[in-house]
Scaffold this motif. Structure first.
Motif, mmCIF file in Angstrom:
data_model
loop_
_atom_site.group_PDB
_atom_site.id
_atom_site.type_symbol
_atom_site.label_atom_id
_atom_site.label_comp_id
_atom_site.label_asym_id
_atom_site.label_seq_id
_atom_site.Cartn_x
_atom_site.Cartn_y
_atom_site.Cartn_z
ATOM 1 N N GLU A 1 0.802 -1.161 -0.132
ATOM 2 C CA GLU A 1 0.031 -0.012 0.164
ATOM 3 C C GLU A 1 0.900 1.274 -0.055
ATOM 4 O OE1 GLU A 1 -3.102 -0.195 -0.493
ATOM 5 O OE2 GLU A 1 -3.356 -2.093 -0.030
ATOM 6 N N GLY A 2 2.122 1.267 -0.564
ATOM 7 C CA GLY A 2 3.004 2.319 -0.574
ATOM 8 C C GLY A 2 3.594 2.566 0.558
ATOM 9 N N TYR A 3 3.758 1.623 1.365
ATOM 10 C CA TYR A 3 4.598 1.809 2.714
ATOM 11 C C TYR A 3 5.632 0.683 2.650
ATOM 12 C CZ TYR A 3 0.777 4.504 4.450
ATOM 13 O OH TYR A 3 -0.227 5.776 4.827
ATOM 14 N N ASN A 4 6.555 1.213 3.212
ATOM 15 C CA ASN A 4 7.842 0.007 3.483
ATOM 16 C C ASN A 4 7.899 -0.125 5.045
ATOM 17 O OD1 ASN A 4 8.572 -0.076 0.734
ATOM 18 N ND2 ASN A 4 9.653 1.853 0.899
ATOM 19 N N PHE A 5 7.893 -1.321 5.214
ATOM 20 C CA PHE A 5 8.096 -1.698 6.674
ATOM 21 C C PHE A 5 8.821 -2.740 6.941
ATOM 22 C CE2 PHE A 5 4.088 -3.762 5.108
ATOM 23 C CZ PHE A 5 4.131 -5.064 5.535
ATOM 24 N N GLY A 6 9.628 -2.867 8.167
ATOM 25 C CA GLY A 6 10.380 -4.008 8.390
ATOM 26 C C GLY A 6 9.696 -4.887 9.556
ATOM 27 N N VAL A 7 10.115 -6.277 9.748
ATOM 28 C CA VAL A 7 9.575 -7.116 10.569
ATOM 29 C C VAL A 7 10.575 -7.959 10.916
ATOM 30 C CG1 VAL A 7 7.742 -8.695 11.297
ATOM 31 C CG2 VAL A 7 7.475 -7.160 9.348
ATOM 32 N N GLU B 1 15.331 3.556 6.143
ATOM 33 C CA GLU B 1 14.174 4.452 5.468
ATOM 34 C C GLU B 1 13.007 3.701 5.467
ATOM 35 O OE1 GLU B 1 16.261 5.475 1.762
ATOM 36 O OE2 GLU B 1 17.218 6.778 2.766
ATOM 37 N N LEU B 2 12.359 3.398 6.629
ATOM 38 C CA LEU B 2 11.245 2.582 6.823
ATOM 39 C C LEU B 2 10.089 3.493 7.062
ATOM 40 C CD1 LEU B 2 12.475 -0.952 8.337
ATOM 41 C CD2 LEU B 2 11.850 -0.098 5.819
ATOM 42 N N ASP B 3 8.924 3.199 6.967
ATOM 43 C CA ASP B 3 7.638 3.898 7.448
ATOM 44 C C ASP B 3 7.342 3.346 8.867
ATOM 45 O OD1 ASP B 3 7.308 6.038 5.252
ATOM 46 O OD2 ASP B 3 6.793 3.732 4.274
ATOM 47 N N MET B 4 7.327 1.986 8.947
ATOM 48 C CA MET B 4 7.149 1.372 10.330
ATOM 49 C C MET B 4 8.242 0.274 10.652
ATOM 50 S SD MET B 4 3.213 0.831 9.703
ATOM 51 C CE MET B 4 2.972 0.723 8.025
ATOM 52 N N MET B 5 8.407 -0.203 11.824
ATOM 53 C CA MET B 5 9.157 -1.215 12.422
ATOM 54 C C MET B 5 8.604 -1.975 13.332
ATOM 55 S SD MET B 5 12.161 -2.783 11.902
ATOM 56 C CE MET B 5 12.885 -4.043 12.540
ATOM 57 N N PHE B 6 8.720 -3.492 13.120
ATOM 58 C CA PHE B 6 8.135 -4.332 14.005
ATOM 59 C C PHE B 6 9.070 -5.387 14.640
ATOM 60 C CE2 PHE B 6 4.799 -2.921 11.203
ATOM 61 C CZ PHE B 6 3.716 -2.292 12.110
ATOM 62 N N MET B 7 8.833 -5.829 15.685
ATOM 63 C CA MET B 7 9.634 -6.933 16.296
ATOM 64 C C MET B 7 8.587 -7.920 16.868
ATOM 65 S SD MET B 7 12.103 -8.648 17.227
ATOM 66 C CE MET B 7 13.775 -7.903 17.385
ATOM 67 N N MET B 8 8.886 -9.101 16.337
ATOM 68 C CA MET B 8 7.716 -10.153 16.838
ATOM 69 C C MET B 8 8.800 -11.172 17.825
ATOM 70 S SD MET B 8 6.088 -11.658 13.323
ATOM 71 C CE MET B 8 5.123 -12.860 14.175
ATOM 72 N N MET B 9 8.415 -10.889 19.123
ATOM 73 C CA MET B 9 9.078 -11.856 20.020
ATOM 74 C C MET B 9 8.271 -13.179 20.479
ATOM 75 S SD MET B 9 10.744 -9.169 22.706
ATOM 76 C CE MET B 9 9.238 -8.761 23.450
ATOM 77 N N THR B 10 8.785 -14.117 19.895
ATOM 78 C CA THR B 10 7.888 -15.515 19.628
ATOM 79 C C THR B 10 8.377 -16.469 20.758
ATOM 80 O OG1 THR B 10 7.504 -15.293 17.449
ATOM 81 C CG2 THR B 10 7.223 -17.402 18.294
ATOM 82 N N ASP B 11 7.143 -16.639 21.474
ATOM 83 C CA ASP B 11 7.510 -17.722 22.779
ATOM 84 C C ASP B 11 7.292 -19.083 22.086
ATOM 85 O OD1 ASP B 11 7.826 -19.293 25.115
ATOM 86 O OD2 ASP B 11 5.791 -18.650 25.937
ATOM 87 N N MET C 1 2.016 5.174 12.416
ATOM 88 C CA MET C 1 0.742 4.642 12.392
ATOM 89 C C MET C 1 1.119 2.866 12.822
ATOM 90 S SD MET C 1 0.229 4.838 8.513
ATOM 91 C CE MET C 1 -1.315 4.023 8.419
ATOM 92 N N ALA C 2 2.167 2.728 13.084
ATOM 93 C CA ALA C 2 2.334 1.068 13.373
ATOM 94 C C ALA C 2 1.451 0.459 14.456
ATOM 95 C CB ALA C 2 4.020 1.112 13.737
ATOM 96 N N GLN C 3 1.654 1.090 15.682
ATOM 97 C CA GLN C 3 0.515 0.468 16.552
ATOM 98 C C GLN C 3 -0.682 0.507 16.332
ATOM 99 O OE1 GLN C 3 0.217 0.807 21.451
ATOM 100 N NE2 GLN C 3 2.225 1.226 20.544
ATOM 101 N N LYS C 4 -1.273 1.573 15.529
ATOM 102 C CA LYS C 4 -2.665 1.599 15.374
ATOM 103 C C LYS C 4 -3.057 0.633 14.382
ATOM 104 C CE LYS C 4 -6.154 4.665 13.207
ATOM 105 N NZ LYS C 4 -6.327 6.022 12.879
ATOM 106 N N VAL C 5 -2.392 0.375 13.177
ATOM 107 C CA VAL C 5 -2.799 -0.708 12.366
ATOM 108 C C VAL C 5 -2.364 -2.223 12.995
ATOM 109 C CG1 VAL C 5 -2.132 -1.593 10.140
ATOM 110 C CG2 VAL C 5 -1.977 0.885 10.606
ATOM 111 N N ALA C 6 -1.326 -2.349 13.691
ATOM 112 C CA ALA C 6 -1.204 -3.439 14.417
ATOM 113 C C ALA C 6 -2.462 -4.026 15.321
ATOM 114 C CB ALA C 6 0.206 -3.502 14.913
ATOM 115 N N ARG C 7 -3.024 -2.879 15.959
ATOM 116 C CA ARG C 7 -4.058 -3.478 16.916
ATOM 117 C C ARG C 7 -5.195 -3.676 16.104
ATOM 118 N NH1 ARG C 7 -3.549 -2.207 22.379
ATOM 119 N NH2 ARG C 7 -1.406 -1.327 23.035
#
Length: 555
Positions: free
Chosen positions: A453-459, A489-499, A513-519
């Protein structure tokens, strides 16, 4: 030379995504082995585009397999170009020999070497300018020209005198006058060009000539030869006439007199062509010497030869998105893509073999290719394939896992002689230890960039068998996510801490807008302080689809 070229196998680099995981590394190794086992003409080389993590290190050590070659770019290098292999000259070689060499190779320059090392360069321009600027009759002596070079240039031979001696003093003159007039312009140590007249030869030697050149194939009489030997006069006989001899003699001057030996622009075999092209634009030279890592001369490169570069040939495994690929992939020739992820809009220069299957691991696909070809992988390769499936499917707990993954893993484990549950436990224990790691190491440990959607995000994703291990790391990771987001040069960045034990993930977010979209994507209320995703362990199959849908609705 041609026979040697025929025996050199073309190289194809098999490489996974940046920040490689166990599947990326093991699949690259296994596919290269598969190609070798099925008689590929090219040499398939397993590679990696990043550091090997602890889990993968454990797997490689378990099966005694070396880590793949690290490459940070597949941009074309000088090594990917056919150099102009112009042979080297010695400083003492004549400019005639240099001229002949340049004509033979169709080049405007020649290298001056000493035991393979570059000492200078001589060019047609250097020779022409020196001829125009220094046309005096003493240039031959100034250049300390060897008599052997003079004889070679004039297609003649030395009748008497030492061939290794050099003409160091005096001028070049033509004895076309009578003996009494010769006394007025011939001086001691001069080089005299003469015809076949005895009195001319006698007078020149009596006046102290250092060298006497006899034209039109004439030879000295016994008297003249004896006198020359007594007076230390070198005699050279040439088949050329006087005019031709006078015109050609300066071509015997050594190249050291004309060569450029300072401020030479050189390149190395590993230099990228993009950098080479930029440097060439600011220099007037036609040819540039190329050296290997030890400084040995390898050949010349020119602007014209940049047009004939050979792109590196690449096979991509475990990814098909350009943001995850090794640097320079746009300038490489992608031959094949073998993957199990979503299509990422990867564009290639030409048609490719593309195998993409909805399974939990790339290694499952490669194992199928072994089976289809009727080839049984050796025990080490089978062990790598089984380990990759264990890793990517979290030992069959991931929702990405398919029956094909389970069956393939069991077959490979049997061939490798390993117990799946024991191997999985050891792998996860080796890979889940996060203590002692910096926030940077953790954020880039299993990091991928996506576009939607025109956004670059890292996970990024880290996993542990001990949920409490995350508590001591959470704050520093949250602070560092903004550093990664800015650097990439990202618009959002996420970390998945998997148990792994509870099959759940805590999601850390960074970006306006990262947390809003994730929620919204996972229906997490605002009053819940932490974003806990129960039952979600897969970035590919669980996180990305839901997040992409929420991102689309947020537009």
């Amino acid at each position: 030379m041609n026979q040697q070229q025929d025996t050199v196998r073309e190289k194809v680099y098999v490489i996974g995504h940046r920040n490689p995981d166990t599947d990326s590394i093991c699949s690259a190794i296994a596919y290269a082995k598969f190609r070798e086992a099925t008689g590929a003409k090219a040499e398939y080389i397993p590679c990696r585009a990043g550091l090997v993590n602890e889990e993968t290190k454990f797997v490689l050590d378990l099966f005694d397999v070396e880590s793949p070659q690290y490459i940070d770019t597949v941009q074309p290098e000088i090594a990917d170009i056919d150099l102009n292999r112009v042979a080297g000259l010695k400083k003492s070689d004549s400019i005639k020999r240099a001229w002949d060499l340049m004509n033979h190779h169709g080049t405007r320059s020649a290298p001056i070497l000493s035991e393979g090392r570059l000492e200078g360069i001589v060019s047609i321009t250097d020779i022409a300018q020196s001829y125009m600027d220094k046309s005096d009759s003493r240039m031959l002596a100034e250049a300390k020209t060897k008599f052997s070079s003079i004889a070679e240039t004039l297609n003649g031979h030395i009748v008497c005198g030492q061939k290794d001696e050099a003409f160091k003093d005096g001028k070049v003159t033509i004895a076309a006058a009578t003996p009494d007039i010769m006394e007025e312009f011939i001086e001691s140590q001069d080089l005299v060009i003469a015809g076949n007249r005895f009195e001319t030869h006698f007078t020149a030697i009596e006046l102290g000539a250092r060298c006497l050149i006899m034209c039109q194939g004439s030879m000295p009489t016994q008297t003249i030869q004896k006198l020359a030997e007594e007076r230390g006069c070198v005699i050279i006989s040439t088949p050329y006439d006087t005019f031709t001899t006078a015109r050609l003699i300066n071509q015997s001057i050594p190249v050291s007199f004309f060569m450029t030996h300072e401020n030479i622009v050189t390149f190395r075999m590993g230099d990228s062509l993009a950098d080479v092209e930029d440097i060439m634009k600011t220099n007037r030279f036609h040819n540039f010497p190329v050296l290997d890592s030890d400084g040995t001369y390898m050949g010349f490169i020119s602007r014209r030869r940049l047009l004939n570069m050979h792109r590196k040939k690449v096979v991509l495994v475990d990814h098909n998105e350009i943001t995850q690929a090794v640097d320079g992939i746009q300038q490489a020739e992608v031959l094949e893509i073998i993957d199990h992820h979503r299509l990422g809009g990867f564009e290639t220069l030409g048609p490719v073999y593309f195998r993409n299957q909805p399974v939990g691991c790339t290694a499952t696909i490669i194992a199928q290719m072994y089976h289809e070809a009727g080839v049984v992988p050796d025990s080490k390769t089978a062990g790598l394939l089984a380990s990759a499936i264990i890793s990517d499917t979290l030992m069959f707990k991931s929702p990405t896992c398919t029956p094909a993954d389970v069956e393939t893993c069991r077959q490979m484990a049997e061939t490798a002689g390993i117990d799946i549950e024991k191997t999985a436990a050891a792998m996860f224990e080796a890979g889940s230890s996060l203590q002692g790691k910096t926030p940077e190491e953790l954020c880039y440990r299993d990091f991928k960039i996506f576009s939607n959607e025109g956004y670059n995000f890292g996970v990024s994703q880290i996993s542990s068998l001990d949920k409490k291990e995350f508590d001591s790391l959470r704050y520093n990771i949250e602070q560092y996510l903004s550093v990664v987001m800015k650097a990439q040069e990202l618009d959002m960045m996420f970390m998945m801490m998997t148990d792994i034990a509870s099959t759940s993930t805590e999601l850390l977010c960074c970006g306006p807008m990262a947390q809003k979209v994730a929620r919204k994507a996972f229906d997490i209320p605002e009053n819940e302080k932490r974003i806990i995703l129960k039952g979600i362990v897969s970035r590919k199959k669980q996180f990305l689809p839901a997040f992409a849908e929420a991102l689309h609705e947020a537009e």
